[in-house]
Design a protein around this motif. Structure first.
Motif, PDB file in Angstrom:
ATOM      1  N   ASN A 134       5.465 -12.343   2.675  1.00 25.67           N
ATOM      2  CA  ASN A 134       5.902 -12.029   1.316  1.00 25.67           C
ATOM      3  C   ASN A 134       5.513 -13.116   0.327  1.00 25.67           C
ATOM      4  N   LYS A 135       5.628 -14.380   0.748  1.00 25.35           N
ATOM      5  CA  LYS A 135       5.231 -15.468  -0.148  1.00 25.35           C
ATOM      6  C   LYS A 135       3.737 -15.424  -0.415  1.00 25.35           C
TER       7      LYS A 135
ATOM      8  N   ASN B 209       3.143 -12.415  -2.720  1.00 27.02           N
ATOM      9  CA  ASN B 209       3.625 -12.658  -4.087  1.00 27.02           C
ATOM     10  C   ASN B 209       2.730 -13.639  -4.824  1.00 27.02           C
TER      11      ASN B 209
ATOM     12  N   LYS C 144      -0.561 -11.946  -5.732  1.00 29.64           N
ATOM     13  CA  LYS C 144      -0.338 -11.038  -6.862  1.00 29.64           C
ATOM     14  C   LYS C 144      -0.215 -11.812  -8.173  1.00 29.64           C
TER      15      LYS C 144
ATOM     16  N   GLU D 190      -0.666  -8.004  -0.920  1.00 31.63           N
ATOM     17  CA  GLU D 190       0.271  -8.305  -2.011  1.00 31.63           C
ATOM     18  C   GLU D 190       1.672  -7.786  -1.731  1.00 31.63           C
ATOM     19  N   ASN D 191       1.773  -6.697  -0.994  1.00 33.21           N
ATOM     20  CA  ASN D 191       3.084  -6.112  -0.702  1.00 33.21           C
ATOM     21  C   ASN D 191       3.695  -6.611   0.602  1.00 33.21           C
TER      22      ASN D 191
END
Length: 104
Positions: A4-5, A8, A11, A39-40
């Motif tokens: 996730n990092k 994120n 993105k 990105e997700n």
């Protein structure tokens, strides 16, 4: 750094460059859905792919993994990317201007 990092941060960098996922995918020669998966947080790029993506975003692995970048707002990332493209003289003038603005 977890999925996730990484996603994120990718993105945020892409948005700071005002790029769509398709534009980034085209620069790296991969599918838009692949960028979206990164990105997700549904996938994490291997180091070679991450380096290619970061090159397309005008940054590098060292900057990407620095803790400062994680905490930086999108507009500041965009400003830094713009400043990197300026000549030394233009950077000096910009800095003088910013110091004047700061005094007000």
């Amino acid at each position: 750094m977890d999925k996730n990092k990484v996603g994120n941060q990718l993105k945020a960098l892409r948005k700071a460059k005002n790029m769509t996922t398709q534009e980034l995918a085209d620069k790296v020669n991969i599918s838009q859905s692949y960028i979206s998966r990164f990105e997700n947080g549904r996938a994490i790029p291997d180091i070679e792919m991450l380096e290619s993506i970061l090159t397309a975003l005008d940054t590098d692995l060292a900057t990407f993994f620095s803790s400062e970048l994680e905490e930086m707002p999108d507009d500041l990332i965009q400003l830094l990317n713009t400043v990197k493209t300026l000549s030394p003289e233009a950077r000096r003038k910009l800095n003088e201007f910013l110091l004047l603005v700061k005094k007000e």
